[in-house]
Design an enzyme around this catalytic site. Sequence first.
Site, PDB file in Angstrom:
ATOM      1  N   GLU A  53     -37.801  -2.926  39.450  1.00  0.00           N
ATOM      2  CA  GLU A  53     -37.581  -1.699  40.232  1.00  0.00           C
ATOM      3  C   GLU A  53     -38.464  -1.668  41.475  1.00  0.00           C
ATOM      4  O   GLU A  53     -38.039  -1.247  42.549  1.00  0.00           O
ATOM      5  CB  GLU A  53     -37.851  -0.443  39.372  1.00  0.00           C
ATOM      6  CG  GLU A  53     -36.879  -0.249  38.213  1.00  0.00           C
ATOM      7  CD  GLU A  53     -35.462   0.117  38.661  1.00  0.00           C
ATOM      8  OE1 GLU A  53     -35.231   0.305  39.872  1.00  0.00           O
ATOM      9  OE2 GLU A  53     -34.587   0.203  37.777  1.00  0.00           O
ATOM     10  N   ARG A  77     -36.737  -1.780  45.217  1.00  0.00           N
ATOM     11  CA  ARG A  77     -36.874  -0.548  46.014  1.00  0.00           C
ATOM     12  C   ARG A  77     -37.984  -0.672  47.047  1.00  0.00           C
ATOM     13  O   ARG A  77     -37.768  -0.391  48.226  1.00  0.00           O
ATOM     14  CB  ARG A  77     -37.143   0.657  45.108  1.00  0.00           C
ATOM     15  CG  ARG A  77     -36.020   0.892  44.095  1.00  0.00           C
ATOM     16  CD  ARG A  77     -36.223   2.168  43.298  1.00  0.00           C
ATOM     17  NE  ARG A  77     -35.406   2.151  42.093  1.00  0.00           N
ATOM     18  CZ  ARG A  77     -34.783   3.212  41.582  1.00  0.00           C
ATOM     19  NH1 ARG A  77     -34.869   4.373  42.164  1.00  0.00           N
ATOM     20  NH2 ARG A  77     -34.078   3.120  40.477  1.00  0.00           N
ATOM     21  N   ASP A 105     -25.702  -7.268  35.698  1.00  0.00           N
ATOM     22  CA  ASP A 105     -25.006  -7.070  36.977  1.00  0.00           C
ATOM     23  C   ASP A 105     -25.561  -7.832  38.192  1.00  0.00           C
ATOM     24  O   ASP A 105     -24.948  -8.776  38.716  1.00  0.00           O
ATOM     25  CB  ASP A 105     -24.885  -5.559  37.294  1.00  0.00           C
ATOM     26  CG  ASP A 105     -26.187  -4.756  37.093  1.00  0.00           C
ATOM     27  OD1 ASP A 105     -27.232  -5.365  36.867  1.00  0.00           O
ATOM     28  OD2 ASP A 105     -26.133  -3.508  37.175  1.00  0.00           O
ATOM     29  N   GLU A 136     -22.569   2.371  43.648  1.00  0.00           N
ATOM     30  CA  GLU A 136     -21.816   1.106  43.616  1.00  0.00           C
ATOM     31  C   GLU A 136     -20.380   1.228  44.118  1.00  0.00           C
ATOM     32  O   GLU A 136     -19.882   0.348  44.825  1.00  0.00           O
ATOM     33  CB  GLU A 136     -21.842   0.499  42.206  1.00  0.00           C
ATOM     34  CG  GLU A 136     -23.184  -0.119  41.816  1.00  0.00           C
ATOM     35  CD  GLU A 136     -24.272   0.885  41.439  1.00  0.00           C
ATOM     36  OE1 GLU A 136     -23.987   2.103  41.365  1.00  0.00           O
ATOM     37  OE2 GLU A 136     -25.432   0.457  41.231  1.00  0.00           O
ATOM     38  N   THR A 181     -29.981  -5.583  46.324  1.00  0.00           N
ATOM     39  CA  THR A 181     -29.200  -4.768  45.394  1.00  0.00           C
ATOM     40  C   THR A 181     -29.498  -3.271  45.541  1.00  0.00           C
ATOM     41  O   THR A 181     -28.812  -2.442  44.960  1.00  0.00           O
ATOM     42  CB  THR A 181     -29.400  -5.239  43.936  1.00  0.00           C
ATOM     43  OG1 THR A 181     -28.368  -4.689  43.130  1.00  0.00           O
ATOM     44  CG2 THR A 181     -30.769  -4.849  43.400  1.00  0.00           C
TER      45      THR A 181
HETATM   46  C1  DMJ Z   1     -30.027   0.665  42.019  1.00  0.00           C
HETATM   47  O1  DMJ Z   1     -31.386   0.768  41.803  1.00  0.00           O
HETATM   48  C2  DMJ Z   1     -29.591  -0.761  42.235  1.00  0.00           C
HETATM   49  O2  DMJ Z   1     -28.349  -0.771  42.864  1.00  0.00           O
HETATM   50  C3  DMJ Z   1     -29.535  -1.559  40.957  1.00  0.00           C
HETATM   51  O3  DMJ Z   1     -29.031  -2.855  41.163  1.00  0.00           O
HETATM   52  C4  DMJ Z   1     -28.661  -0.857  39.957  1.00  0.00           C
HETATM   53  N1  DMJ Z   1     -28.974   0.534  39.800  1.00  0.00           N
HETATM   54  C5  DMJ Z   1     -29.281   1.359  40.930  1.00  0.00           C
HETATM   55  C6  DMJ Z   1     -28.134   2.166  41.503  1.00  0.00           C
HETATM   56  O4  DMJ Z   1     -27.175   2.546  40.644  1.00  0.00           O
END
Ligand code: DMJ
Length: 473
Positions: free
Chosen positions: A112, A116, A239, A379, A463
């Site tokens: 995380e 982020r 994912d 997403e 992501t």
């Molecule tokens: C985000 O922190 C990122 O996209 C992660 O890959 C998956 N979950 C959240 C958003 O849904």
Amino acid sequence: MIKSLAFLLIFFVAAPIVNSQPALNKQRLAAEVKSEFLHAWNGYKKYAWGHDDLRPLTKSFHDWYAQPLLMTPVDALDTMILMGLKDEADTTRKYILDNLSFDKDFYVQNFEITIRLLGGLLSSYQLTGDKHLLALAEDLGNRLLPVFESPTGLPYKFVNLKTGKVRGAETNPAEAGTLLIEFGTLSKLTGKPIFYDKAKRALVETYNRRSPIGLMGTRFNVETGQWTNTDSHISAEIDSYYEYLLKSWLLFGDQDCKRMWLASIPAVNKYLADEFVREPTTPRGLPAWGSRGSVRRVRPRAELWYGHADMNTGKRSTTTYGALDAFFSAVLALSGDLNRAKQLQASSFRMWKQHGIEPEEFNYRTREVVHAGYPLRPEIVESTYHLYRFTKNPHYLRMGETIFRNFVTHCKTEAGYAALKSVVTKEKSDSMQSFIFAETFKYFYLLFAPPRTLAFDKVTFNTEAHPMRKTWK
Ligand code: DMJ
């Protein structure tokens, strides 16, 4: 005879009406997105400034750890820059530089913090050229490095930012394999290979644990290297591992990543993809044939979803899909598989429309909601944006407009935006995660904003939707 007459009648009644909708006003929509972004941001500033997240119902704040790490400001900064909110972005950047320190004696979740904070600092550095942001990113990168010191090279889940102690031997492919875009970019920008090498080894070690039929499981142990959960899917915990195989090839030109992606996607399409024809039903869910009354959707429809299967046998386990899985249309489009991308996006949008907002988990065969929450996920918007950029088809703009309007209707609160406890009842919950700024609003904005806002073909989004630009050889 009666049946064939009925067929003709139904066919003509159901034939698509020529699309005569007025052209959509992209400029106005982009301005609306910006104003909703500011509504949420002002709520954060008023009730949670200096903390990680806003609690939008109690008008208070939430910190992930013992002290705040400014999750929301760092995640939001590059979106402000792209939206042209210059003063807001300057103030936020200065606040981050004056107040954010990673010299903290507590454990953080490597994945995380990487997607982020490391991702946010790097993309904001690339957009502003402010070297202090890069210095902060490098300091963070160094503090995260101990996670890779396991017997396998797979990263531990948590690290103490001050002491470098690690914990959390059980992790998953997403947390182990979603690091190379950020660590790799840090490596290129600082000229220090260690960041690239450690994250790449973690990605390769993850890939090496695929089953003989080429599927990943949900969880493994970084000390033994053994799987602890063999459920295979493209959802939470796996994912973005797939996303980073493809994107690391695209961003760095890494040929190992190319090979790993090309070797992985056939198994995903063979065992996880679920293609079937849905027989027509009436609005009451009865079969169209033999039913009375008005029938809107009457033709059998081919559908594509991605479900769950056992990683060793490939045997289908559950037919569930959800808000997180909707990222996969963007990945398929980026990989050049536009056909599957479009079909899957149509499925995601059907899931969205069933309750006017999407659930966390959905049984696509029975169309039942399995987990009803909606934590403001991006997403489906990310995929709408990618499909629009690749196809230029206004259908995706209209899809984006519907999603945006539903999102505002159901999630907006006086103080910002709130997650939903249930997409069925629309009951809200007291949470507004930072990815609403990094991703959800950014992808809405980029969908409607002029293409010059960001050169789509020159960036790779991590992501968390932080765009990385290749500025190195
Ligand atoms: C985000 O922190 C990122 O996209 C992660 O890959 C998956 N979950 C959240 C958003 O849904």
